[in-house]
Design a protein around this motif. Structure first.
Motif, short mmCIF file in Angstrom:
data_model
loop_
_atom_site.label_atom_id
_atom_site.label_comp_id
_atom_site.label_asym_id
_atom_site.label_seq_id
_atom_site.Cartn_x
_atom_site.Cartn_y
_atom_site.Cartn_z
N PHE A 3 0.81 -1.21 0.00
CA PHE A 3 0.00 0.00 0.00
C PHE A 3 0.85 1.27 0.00
CE2 PHE A 3 -3.05 -3.14 1.26
CZ PHE A 3 -4.27 -2.68 0.80
N THR A 4 2.15 1.14 0.16
CA THR A 4 3.03 2.31 0.16
C THR A 4 3.59 2.62 -1.22
OG1 THR A 4 5.04 1.06 0.65
CG2 THR A 4 3.70 1.74 2.53
N ARG A 5 3.36 1.75 -2.18
CA ARG A 5 3.95 1.92 -3.51
C ARG A 5 2.96 2.60 -4.44
NH1 ARG A 5 4.37 -1.14 -8.35
NH2 ARG A 5 2.99 -2.77 -7.56
N ASP A 6 3.45 3.50 -5.28
CA ASP A 6 2.61 4.12 -6.30
C ASP A 6 2.36 3.10 -7.41
OD1 ASP A 6 2.48 6.49 -4.97
OD2 ASP A 6 3.84 7.57 -6.31
N ILE A 7 1.09 2.81 -7.66
CA ILE A 7 0.69 1.89 -8.72
C ILE A 7 0.12 2.71 -9.86
CG2 ILE A 7 -0.81 -0.02 -9.37
CD1 ILE A 7 -0.81 -0.87 -6.42
N LEU A 8 0.73 2.61 -11.03
CA LEU A 8 0.25 3.27 -12.25
C LEU A 8 -0.19 2.19 -13.22
CD1 LEU A 8 3.04 5.95 -12.74
CD2 LEU A 8 0.74 6.33 -11.85
#
Length: 198
Positions: A3-8
């Protein structure tokens, strides 16, 4: 799921990126139609309600309970709405897709299906899910039809499932897509968006 990672997530039609607090300004126009919120758990067609909606979504992210995205229509470059992963149960390899809404101008354009393609592809092919759930208010026949048209299977009704607007408890209809179904759906229902198989 981190949940801390930017998902594009991106295909030819849609771009999904993480929701941030400043997006409230971009979401205000597509959220303004009261009809969008008839069957949702909360409303967001006024600025105070939209502020609360975005704050709740970001709180869910901070608590690793919900991963909210904004949906960008690549044909116009405009922010069109929002969607989320939630009920992520990594040890059971399942999650839910929901909190989805798209402004009236973008409905019936294929944008919602393009966004679902991205979310399902990431869930099955990157997150290792075996099952993706979708739920909707039993009164929301438009949503149920859309879920069926994208290949989800209706599994049943959870009676008096969740509190919703107006101080009532809604019945919730559960749909799902499982891993064994994804390859065929990717080629058929979602084939128009699947030009990039990387």
């Amino acid at each position: 799921m981190d949940f801390t990672r930017d998902i594009l997530l991106e295909n030819d039609r849609a771009l999904l990126r993480p929701l941030v607090a400043a997006d409230v300004d971009l979401l205000q126009e597509p959220a303004a139609d009261p009809e969008l919120w008839r069957y949702t758990l909360t409303r967001a067609d006024s600025r105070p309600e939209l502020d609360a909606y975005v704050a709740a979504a970001l709180q869910g992210l901070a608590q690793a309970r919900r991963y909210p995205f904004v949906i960008i229509d690549k044909q116009t470059g405009r922010v069109a709405g929002s969607t989320s992963y939630y009920n992520v149960v990594a040890e059971e390899q399942r999650l839910s897709i929901g909190y989805t809404w798209i402004g009236t101008d973008f409905q019936r354009t294929g944008l919602n299906r393009a966004a679902k393609h991205l979310l399902l592809r990431h869930a099955f092919e990157e997150l290792g899910c075996e099952r993706v759930e979708l739920e909707t208010d039993a009164r929301n026949h438009k949503s149920q039809n859309a879920m069926g048209q994208m290949g989800a299977t209706e599994e049943g009704t959870l009676r008096s499932h969740r509190p919703t607007q107006g101080g009532i408890r809604r019945d919730t209809i559960i749909f799902s897509i499982i891993r064994a179904e994804w390859a065929a759906l990717r080629q058929s229902i979602f084939g128009a968006f699947d030009t990039n198989r990387g």
